[in-house]
Write a protein that holds these residues in place. Structure first.
Motif, PDB file in Angstrom:
ATOM      1  N   GLY A 175       0.853  -1.285  -0.007  1.00  0.00           N
ATOM      2  CA  GLY A 175      -0.008   0.116   0.012  1.00  0.00           C
ATOM      3  C   GLY A 175       0.743   1.268  -0.022  1.00  0.00           C
ATOM      4  O   GLY A 175       0.194   2.207  -0.066  1.00  0.00           O
ATOM      5  N   THR A 176       2.170   1.213  -0.292  1.00  0.00           N
ATOM      6  CA  THR A 176       3.038   2.460  -0.273  1.00  0.00           C
ATOM      7  C   THR A 176       2.761   3.106  -1.445  1.00  0.00           C
ATOM      8  O   THR A 176       3.117   4.429  -1.663  1.00  0.00           O
ATOM      9  N   GLY A 177       2.289   2.488  -2.529  1.00  0.00           N
ATOM     10  CA  GLY A 177       2.151   3.090  -3.902  1.00  0.00           C
ATOM     11  C   GLY A 177       3.289   2.566  -4.974  1.00  0.00           C
ATOM     12  O   GLY A 177       3.738   3.340  -5.725  1.00  0.00           O
ATOM     13  N   ASN A 231      -0.295   1.494   5.181  1.00  0.00           N
ATOM     14  CA  ASN A 231       0.130   2.679   4.154  1.00  0.00           C
ATOM     15  C   ASN A 231      -1.038   3.436   3.658  1.00  0.00           C
ATOM     16  O   ASN A 231      -1.857   3.829   4.120  1.00  0.00           O
ATOM     17  N   VAL A 232      -0.588   4.032   2.756  1.00  0.00           N
ATOM     18  CA  VAL A 232      -1.666   4.907   1.620  1.00  0.00           C
ATOM     19  C   VAL A 232      -2.753   4.316   1.446  1.00  0.00           C
ATOM     20  O   VAL A 232      -3.980   4.750   1.394  1.00  0.00           O
ATOM     21  N   ARG A 233      -2.703   3.077   0.903  1.00  0.00           N
ATOM     22  CA  ARG A 233      -4.054   2.424   0.756  1.00  0.00           C
ATOM     23  C   ARG A 233      -5.215   2.417   1.758  1.00  0.00           C
ATOM     24  O   ARG A 233      -6.090   2.418   1.954  1.00  0.00           O
ATOM     25  N   LEU A 275      -5.084   4.637   4.506  1.00  0.00           N
ATOM     26  CA  LEU A 275      -5.725   5.696   4.476  1.00  0.00           C
ATOM     27  C   LEU A 275      -6.906   6.165   3.585  1.00  0.00           C
ATOM     28  O   LEU A 275      -7.753   6.574   3.906  1.00  0.00           O
ATOM     29  N   GLU A 276      -6.489   5.747   2.296  1.00  0.00           N
ATOM     30  CA  GLU A 276      -7.615   5.930   1.167  1.00  0.00           C
ATOM     31  C   GLU A 276      -8.706   5.121   1.673  1.00  0.00           C
ATOM     32  O   GLU A 276      -9.850   5.668   1.421  1.00  0.00           O
ATOM     33  N   ASN A 277      -8.756   4.038   1.957  1.00  0.00           N
ATOM     34  CA  ASN A 277      -9.947   3.237   2.394  1.00  0.00           C
ATOM     35  C   ASN A 277     -10.603   3.857   3.473  1.00  0.00           C
ATOM     36  O   ASN A 277     -11.993   4.083   3.564  1.00  0.00           O
TER      37      ASN A 277
HETATM   38  N1  LIG Z   1       1.515   9.368  -3.384  1.00  0.00           N
HETATM   39  C1  LIG Z   1       0.242   8.823  -3.609  1.00  0.00           C
HETATM   40  N2  LIG Z   1      -0.498  10.119  -4.028  1.00  0.00           N
HETATM   41  C2  LIG Z   1      -1.812   9.617  -4.182  1.00  0.00           C
HETATM   42  N3  LIG Z   1      -2.332   8.247  -4.144  1.00  0.00           N
HETATM   43  C3  LIG Z   1      -1.399   7.499  -3.788  1.00  0.00           C
HETATM   44  C4  LIG Z   1      -0.015   7.326  -3.575  1.00  0.00           C
HETATM   45  N4  LIG Z   1       0.530   6.344  -3.062  1.00  0.00           N
HETATM   46  C5  LIG Z   1      -0.399   5.585  -3.146  1.00  0.00           C
HETATM   47  N5  LIG Z   1      -1.545   6.184  -3.431  1.00  0.00           N
HETATM   48  C6  LIG Z   1      -2.901   5.349  -3.614  1.00  0.00           C
HETATM   49  O1  LIG Z   1      -2.841   4.361  -2.750  1.00  0.00           O
HETATM   50  C7  LIG Z   1      -3.139   3.122  -3.080  1.00  0.00           C
HETATM   51  C8  LIG Z   1      -2.226   2.043  -2.840  1.00  0.00           C
HETATM   52  O2  LIG Z   1      -1.176   2.196  -4.038  1.00  0.00           O
HETATM   53  P1  LIG Z   1      -0.569   1.072  -4.805  1.00  0.00           P
HETATM   54  O3  LIG Z   1      -1.390   0.009  -5.440  1.00  0.00           O
HETATM   55  O4  LIG Z   1       0.434   1.877  -5.801  1.00  0.00           O
HETATM   56  O5  LIG Z   1       0.449   0.403  -3.695  1.00  0.00           O
HETATM   57  P2  LIG Z   1       1.373  -0.896  -3.890  1.00  0.00           P
HETATM   58  O6  LIG Z   1       2.574  -0.522  -3.207  1.00  0.00           O
HETATM   59  O7  LIG Z   1       1.309  -1.444  -5.185  1.00  0.00           O
HETATM   60  O8  LIG Z   1       0.500  -1.918  -2.854  1.00  0.00           O
HETATM   61  P3  LIG Z   1       0.472  -3.564  -2.836  1.00  0.00           P
HETATM   62  O9  LIG Z   1       1.957  -4.026  -1.973  1.00  0.00           O
HETATM   63  O10 LIG Z   1      -0.265  -4.098  -1.799  1.00  0.00           O
HETATM   64  O11 LIG Z   1       0.230  -3.960  -4.058  1.00  0.00           O
HETATM   65  C9  LIG Z   1      -3.766   3.359  -4.667  1.00  0.00           C
HETATM   66  O12 LIG Z   1      -5.189   3.495  -4.720  1.00  0.00           O
HETATM   67  C10 LIG Z   1      -3.017   4.565  -4.901  1.00  0.00           C
HETATM   68  O13 LIG Z   1      -3.778   5.126  -6.116  1.00  0.00           O
END
Ligand SMILES: Nc1ncnc2c1ncn2[C@@H]1O[C@H](COP(=O)(O)OP(=O)(O)OP(=O)(O)O)[C@@H](O)[C@H]1O
Ligand SMILES: [Mg+2]
Length: 458
Positions: free
Chosen positions: A176-178, A361-363, A365-367
């Motif tokens: 979920g870090t992006g 992480n960001v996910r 917060l988004e949820n």
């Molecule tokens: N810097 C950012 N700005 C805006 N939205 C973000 C940011 N980072 C992450 N997100 C959002 O947070 C969510 C999780 O991001 P993402 O899917 O890229 O994470 P991930 O690291 O691939 O997670 P996983 O390991 O679970 O696959 C997505 O909906 C994404 O749009």
């Protein structure tokens, strides 16, 4: 604009000669007859260059030089002295002077040195300006990616740098870090931006299907293969392929992937010939690949191949400056999606958001925000009620955490007060009963109620 020169010289005729000459040459000249006057002028404006006499009536020129360099570090300084010695020259240069001249001053030499010093100054300023601009500009400005924290800004700078190359990139970071966001960005900022970007989740496709998905198959390669089918690598030709969760790729396929990385060659299942593809590979995982290598679950040669350029995305709790802007961003996003106008957040809700640990992480917060937007009534502010129970408990825990930082007497008092309040509530204000509940005498209870300011309701 004319360059500004300051002359600090107590010998009036000498000062006049220098001043007139330099004014005649088009400089904007100010003169001071002692260090104090010189300092006053230096407090008022920035000079491009200063000519300081070594010996001044109120202070020696060397200490004035040091003072000046602290105030205006870029100002070029030429020191004048009646007695030239090597020691003095060294001292002057060490103190930050640009040059050192003996009196009587050769005016042609002086102008030559001034021109040189000013030219250097212009270059230094130019570089400083460029550096400042670069610092401002270099993290690419991407509207849908929030990166306010220094750590994320650095990450984006790195992304911008590597995007323009064809280097294989490994993106690491907790769930979920992006990682996917960054993989996307690398493609969007690369020269391949108009070619396909193909995403493959290596963990989601069953092992038996992954090979044919990635590399394709020929007609009749296996039962059910009634038509030839190109694989994702062929479809990504000219563009980029994102192999997500690379740590979950089965060993049998890792060898084939290595072949693509080394030679750019793929072989469809059932094919006799290999095909050349031109694909930029981006991979990501939240697993510790080094451990997988040690455990024999990930090929070491492949590990080195994909680990050419690594981008580590820090967990959200290590870049707390991003929480607020992300919160705002998601609030806008989900208000729009669910067609609601909300009054932002209550203080407690915001506090809870800002102090949460975000294991997801960001996910996460988004949820959280989407859920809260759905639960909150039109026109209201999001309160703690909009958050799931663990967040509310977290808020309680924060109070407990604070408790554990208190000195013992205060901690004991706090606990005592809390318990007495609770007993009084339970006893509906009847002191005899509360004292009984607490196992103390009514006299002691009265004393403590007064001490904690709880006696008011009497
Ligand atoms: N810097 C950012 N700005 C805006 N939205 C973000 C940011 N980072 C992450 N997100 C959002 O947070 C969510 C999780 O991001 P993402 O899917 O890229 O994470 P991930 O690291 O691939 O997670 P996983 O390991 O679970 O696959 C997505 O909906 C994404 O749009
Ligand atoms: Mg992902």
């Amino acid at each position: 604009m004319n360059s500004k020169i300051l002359i600090v010289e107590d010998d009036k005729p000498q000062a006049k000669i220098l001043g007139d000459y330099l004014r005649h040459k088009g400089f904007d000249v100010s003169c001071a007859l002692n260090a104090a006057e010189g300092k006053k002028l230096l407090e008022e404006r920035i000079f491009d260059l200063a000519i300081l006499d070594w010996k001044l009536p109120d202070e020696d020129g060397l200490s004035l030089l040091k003072w000046l360099k602290e105030k205006q570090p870029l100002t070029q300084v030429i020191m004048l002295t009646a007695f030239a010695t090597v020691e003095r020259a060294v001292e002057a240069i060490k103190g930050g002077a640009y040059h050192y001249l003996t009196k009587p001053v050769n005016l042609e030499e002086l102008i030559f040195i001034i021109e040189k010093a000013l030219k250097e100054l212009r270059l230094v300023r130019e570089v400083e300006k460029l550096r400042a601009q670069l610092k401002e500009l270099s993290p690419p400005d991407v509207p849908d990616i929030i990166a306010e924290s220094p750590k994320m800004k650095d990450t984006l700078r790195l992304v911008a740098k590597v995007a323009s190359t064809d280097a294989t990139v490994l993106i690491l970071g907790e769930s979920g870090t992006g990682k996917e966001v960054i993989a996307n960005l690398i493609h969007r900022l690369s020269p391949r931006q108009n070619a396909p970007f193909i995403k493959v989740n290596c963990a989601a496709i069953p092992e038996g299907l992954l090979e044919s998905e990635l590399f394709g198959h020929e007609k009749g390669a296996f039962t059910g293969a009634d038509k030839a089918k190109p694989g994702l690598f062929e479809m990504a030709d000219g563009g980029s392929i994102f192999l997500d969760e690379i740590g979950d790729m089965p060993l049998s396929l890792q060898a084939k992937l290595l072949r693509v990385l080394q030679e750019g060659l793929i072989r469809r299942i059932g094919a006799t010939k290999e095909t050349k593809v031109n694909v930029r590979i981006i991979t990501a995982t939240n697993k510790d690949l080094e451990t997988l290598v040690e455990e024999g679950r990930f090929r070491e040669d492949l590990f080195w191949r994909i680990n050419v350029f690594t981008i580590r995305i820090p967990p959200l709790r290590e870049r707390r400056e991003d929480i607020l802007p992300l919160t705002q961003y998601f609030l806008d996003k989900f208000s729009q999606k669910h067609q609601k106008t909300l009054q932002g957040f209550s203080r407690e809700a915001l506090d809870a958001l800002l102090s949460h640990h975000y294991p997801g992480n960001v996910r996460e917060l988004e949820n959280l925000i989407e859920r809260a937007v759905i639960l909150t009534e039109e026109g209201e502010a999001i309160t703690l009620e909009g958050f799931p129970l663990p967040m509310k408990l977290q808020n309680e825990k924060k109070k407990t955490d604070l408790f554990y930082t208190l000195p013992l007497p205060e901690a004991v008092s706090l606990l005592e007060k809390d318990r007495i309040k609770q007993a009084m509530e339970e006893a509906q204000g009847i002191k005899t009963r509360a004292a009984e509940l607490l196992g103390i005498s009514e006299r002691v209870l009265r004393y403590k109620l007064a001490k904690y300011g709880l006696a008011g309701e009497d």
